[in-house]
Design a protein around this motif. Structure first.
Motif, PDB file in Angstrom:
ATOM      1  N   LEU A 125       0.603  -1.106   0.029  1.00 23.03           N
ATOM      2  CA  LEU A 125       0.349   0.039   0.068  1.00 23.03           C
ATOM      3  C   LEU A 125       0.868   1.365   0.174  1.00 23.03           C
ATOM      4  CD1 LEU A 125      -2.762   1.172   0.056  1.00 23.03           C
ATOM      5  CD2 LEU A 125      -2.774   1.050   2.448  1.00 23.03           C
ATOM      6  N   ARG A 126       2.028   1.290   0.614  1.00 23.96           N
ATOM      7  CA  ARG A 126       2.861   2.460   0.775  1.00 23.96           C
ATOM      8  C   ARG A 126       3.468   2.623  -0.297  1.00 23.96           C
ATOM      9  NH1 ARG A 126       8.407   4.152   3.030  1.00 23.96           N
ATOM     10  NH2 ARG A 126       8.079   6.244   3.249  1.00 23.96           N
ATOM     11  N   ALA A 127       4.020   1.511  -1.007  1.00 24.12           N
ATOM     12  CA  ALA A 127       4.493   1.651  -2.468  1.00 24.12           C
ATOM     13  C   ALA A 127       3.642   2.141  -3.378  1.00 24.12           C
ATOM     14  CB  ALA A 127       5.090   0.142  -2.973  1.00 24.12           C
ATOM     15  N   ALA A 128       2.437   1.551  -3.391  1.00 25.42           N
ATOM     16  CA  ALA A 128       1.306   2.093  -4.388  1.00 25.42           C
ATOM     17  C   ALA A 128       0.935   3.709  -4.232  1.00 25.42           C
ATOM     18  CB  ALA A 128       0.187   1.302  -4.295  1.00 25.42           C
ATOM     19  N   THR A 129       1.117   4.033  -2.784  1.00 24.25           N
ATOM     20  CA  THR A 129       0.740   5.255  -2.726  1.00 24.25           C
ATOM     21  C   THR A 129       1.664   6.271  -3.294  1.00 24.25           C
ATOM     22  OG1 THR A 129      -0.283   4.880  -0.378  1.00 24.25           O
ATOM     23  CG2 THR A 129       0.465   7.120  -0.735  1.00 24.25           C
ATOM     24  N   TYR A 130       2.956   5.948  -3.359  1.00 27.55           N
ATOM     25  CA  TYR A 130       4.025   6.922  -3.984  1.00 27.55           C
ATOM     26  C   TYR A 130       4.075   6.632  -5.251  1.00 27.55           C
ATOM     27  CZ  TYR A 130       5.420   8.897   0.599  1.00 27.55           C
ATOM     28  OH  TYR A 130       5.162   9.674   1.744  1.00 27.55           O
ATOM     29  N   VAL A 182      -7.219   7.613 -14.644  1.00 26.72           N
ATOM     30  CA  VAL A 182      -8.243   6.908 -13.962  1.00 26.72           C
ATOM     31  C   VAL A 182      -8.129   5.379 -13.537  1.00 26.72           C
ATOM     32  CG1 VAL A 182     -10.853   6.165 -14.075  1.00 26.72           C
ATOM     33  CG2 VAL A 182     -10.118   8.349 -15.034  1.00 26.72           C
ATOM     34  N   ASP A 183      -7.810   4.723 -14.529  1.00 29.61           N
ATOM     35  CA  ASP A 183      -7.363   3.247 -14.193  1.00 29.61           C
ATOM     36  C   ASP A 183      -6.511   3.238 -13.133  1.00 29.61           C
ATOM     37  OD1 ASP A 183      -9.150   2.417 -16.336  1.00 29.61           O
ATOM     38  OD2 ASP A 183      -7.516   2.123 -17.722  1.00 29.61           O
ATOM     39  N   ALA A 184      -5.238   3.904 -13.273  1.00 32.50           N
ATOM     40  CA  ALA A 184      -4.307   3.847 -11.958  1.00 32.50           C
ATOM     41  C   ALA A 184      -4.911   4.274 -10.628  1.00 32.50           C
ATOM     42  CB  ALA A 184      -3.263   4.952 -12.534  1.00 32.50           C
ATOM     43  N   LEU A 185      -5.774   5.318 -10.681  1.00 34.49           N
ATOM     44  CA  LEU A 185      -6.405   5.581  -9.347  1.00 34.49           C
ATOM     45  C   LEU A 185      -7.317   4.609  -9.031  1.00 34.49           C
ATOM     46  CD1 LEU A 185      -7.234   9.549  -9.965  1.00 34.49           C
ATOM     47  CD2 LEU A 185      -5.424   8.476  -8.894  1.00 34.49           C
ATOM     48  N   ARG A 186      -8.058   4.006  -9.844  1.00 34.14           N
ATOM     49  CA  ARG A 186      -8.851   2.829  -9.329  1.00 34.14           C
ATOM     50  C   ARG A 186      -8.185   1.781  -8.843  1.00 34.14           C
ATOM     51  NH1 ARG A 186     -14.259   2.527 -10.448  1.00 34.14           N
ATOM     52  NH2 ARG A 186     -14.172   4.071 -12.152  1.00 34.14           N
ATOM     53  N   ALA A 187      -7.086   1.471  -9.445  1.00 40.45           N
ATOM     54  CA  ALA A 187      -6.356   0.366  -8.914  1.00 40.45           C
ATOM     55  C   ALA A 187      -5.863   0.643  -7.662  1.00 40.45           C
ATOM     56  CB  ALA A 187      -4.936   0.202  -9.797  1.00 40.45           C
ATOM     57  N   TYR A 188      -5.318   1.607  -7.293  1.00 38.87           N
ATOM     58  CA  TYR A 188      -4.909   2.218  -6.265  1.00 38.87           C
ATOM     59  C   TYR A 188      -6.122   2.198  -4.867  1.00 38.87           C
ATOM     60  CZ  TYR A 188      -3.195   5.241  -2.114  1.00 38.87           C
ATOM     61  OH  TYR A 188      -3.148   5.656  -0.871  1.00 38.87           O
ATOM     62  N   ASP A 189      -7.292   2.691  -5.419  1.00 35.73           N
ATOM     63  CA  ASP A 189      -8.345   2.633  -4.635  1.00 35.73           C
ATOM     64  C   ASP A 189      -8.707   1.242  -4.225  1.00 35.73           C
ATOM     65  OD1 ASP A 189     -10.726   3.903  -3.241  1.00 35.73           O
ATOM     66  OD2 ASP A 189     -11.798   2.989  -5.018  1.00 35.73           O
ATOM     67  N   ASN A 190      -8.748   0.258  -5.114  1.00 33.07           N
ATOM     68  CA  ASN A 190      -9.114  -1.001  -4.989  1.00 33.07           C
ATOM     69  C   ASN A 190      -8.049  -1.797  -3.767  1.00 33.07           C
ATOM     70  OD1 ASN A 190     -11.128  -1.231  -6.495  1.00 33.07           O
ATOM     71  ND2 ASN A 190     -10.128  -1.851  -8.366  1.00 33.07           N
ATOM     72  N   LEU A 191      -6.802  -1.380  -4.043  1.00 39.64           N
ATOM     73  CA  LEU A 191      -5.695  -1.991  -3.109  1.00 39.64           C
ATOM     74  C   LEU A 191      -6.009  -1.057  -1.633  1.00 39.64           C
ATOM     75  CD1 LEU A 191      -3.152  -3.370  -2.485  1.00 39.64           C
ATOM     76  CD2 LEU A 191      -1.825  -1.527  -3.249  1.00 39.64           C
ATOM     77  N   ARG A 192      -6.517   0.115  -1.707  1.00 41.17           N
ATOM     78  CA  ARG A 192      -6.622   0.787  -0.528  1.00 41.17           C
ATOM     79  C   ARG A 192      -7.793   0.150   0.302  1.00 41.17           C
ATOM     80  NH1 ARG A 192     -10.018   5.041   0.166  1.00 41.17           N
ATOM     81  NH2 ARG A 192      -9.435   6.659   1.589  1.00 41.17           N
ATOM     82  N   ILE A 206      -3.432   7.893   1.448  1.00 37.32           N
ATOM     83  CA  ILE A 206      -3.253   7.689   2.835  1.00 37.32           C
ATOM     84  C   ILE A 206      -1.816   6.819   3.258  1.00 37.32           C
ATOM     85  CG2 ILE A 206      -5.595   7.293   3.406  1.00 37.32           C
ATOM     86  CD1 ILE A 206      -5.312   4.289   3.676  1.00 37.32           C
ATOM     87  N   SER A 207      -1.253   7.487   4.643  1.00 38.58           N
ATOM     88  CA  SER A 207      -0.088   6.972   5.027  1.00 38.58           C
ATOM     89  C   SER A 207      -0.284   5.655   5.714  1.00 38.58           C
ATOM     90  CB  SER A 207       0.369   7.826   6.065  1.00 38.58           C
ATOM     91  OG  SER A 207      -0.278   7.742   7.215  1.00 38.58           O
TER      92      SER A 207
END
Length: 309
Positions: A125-130, A182-192, A206-207
């Motif tokens: 999650l931290r890796a995906a955040t940055y 949009v796809d990148a944000l959605r992928a992050y949202d799913n992981l989050r 988020i941290s």
């Protein structure tokens, strides 16, 4: 919470109650207090303020350096009524406009290399955040603070639009995204949603503590990613996080010039997209890259103009 941290919270709350916006103080001063805490210092001094500036910006005075001292000066005035040992940085301690810093313009390969360093930062999650944050800044030209303040509800998934709320100059705006963003944000949202389903804050990014990230952590982490990627090692100025915004603006203008677009007519739309107060701020980018300046000069002279598509 340390005494300085509590005093800072009280100071910012007081200034807000008096109607002050404190756009810069809210991200500069927490970093300054954290710097003092790391040094075990409980009193604001001129020496400490200068050491903080040097630690964050090196030995060269940039356009941000005097603003750092200005923020500290206001806080120190407040503290002087609590702690008589407080030293208030004098006016003119750092001159404004001593040197204009040439921005670093990232190539596609540079951005990819920096994003690739995210996997070294720890948990997925931290890796995906940055990784996602860097990609978003490169793709949209958002200010760093705007990405930090982005809430989950600020994303219109159906329309592919970000709502940027009351940022610099009290301006709100809508920022359209391309499909890949949009796809990148959605992928992050799913992981989050999977790894942190109940975050403490409404923030989209988020941290590890499920709270909104802060600039004092984001900036050094980005520098770590840049160093790991080996980007800009031979550049006259080391790449900064904010240079992703410069890169977006410069590359947009380059594309317009190369395709024969009427840049003067398009500048107002780019200014609105970037959230500038007025188009004159956007014209500054014409001097940010030699190639762009050459194209602008050729256009004014009526040579080298590509046919309009």
């Amino acid at each position: 919470m340390t005494g300085l941290r509590q005093a800072l919270d009280d100071y910012l709350q007081l200034r807000r109650s008096l109607g002050h916006k404190l756009a810069e103080a809210t991200w500069l001063l927490p970093d300054f207090v954290a710097f003092l805490d790391e040094r075990g210092q409980t009193t604001v001094t001129v020496t400490a303020a200068l050491a903080w500036v040097r630690a964050r910006e090196g030995e060269v005075v940039t356009t941000v350096s005097p603003r750092r001292i200005t923020a500290v000066r206001g806080f120190a005035r407040y503290l002087s009524g609590i702690d008589p040992a407080t030293e208030i940085p004098p006016l003119g301690l750092l001159p404004h406009g001593q040197r204009w810093r040439q921005p670093f313009i990232y190539s596609d390969a540079d951005v990819t290399a920096v994003m690739g360093q995210a996997d070294r930062l720890g948990p997925p999650l931290r890796a995906a955040t940055y990784r996602t944050r860097v990609g978003l800044l490169a793709a949209t030209g958002l200010r760093v603070g705007e990405a930090i303040k982005l809430d989950h509800d600020d994303i219109d998934w159906a329309e592919g639009v970000l709502r940027i709320r009351e940022t610099k100059f009290d301006k709100s705006r809508l920022v359209p995204l391309d499909a890949s963003s949009v796809d990148a944000l959605r992928a992050y949202d799913n992981l989050r949603e999977r790894d942190a389903p109940r975050p403490t804050d409404p923030s989209f990014f988020i941290s590890r503590t499920r709270r909104r990230l802060i600039y004092a952590v984001v900036a050094p982490t980005f520098r770590q990613m840049v160093a790991g990627a080996g980007v800009g090692t031979d550049a006259p100025n080391l790449p900064r996080l904010h240079d992703l915004r410069h890169t977006f603006a410069v590359r947009t203008l380059l594309t317009w010039y190369r395709t024969g677009v009427d840049v003067q007519a398009k500048i107002p739309s780019l200014s609105t997209y970037l959230g500038h107060r007025e188009p004159s701020s956007t014209y500054w980018y014409l001097s940010a890259a030699p190639e762009l300046l050459a194209l602008a000069a050729a256009r004014r002279q009526g040579i080298g103009k590509a046919p309009r598509p």
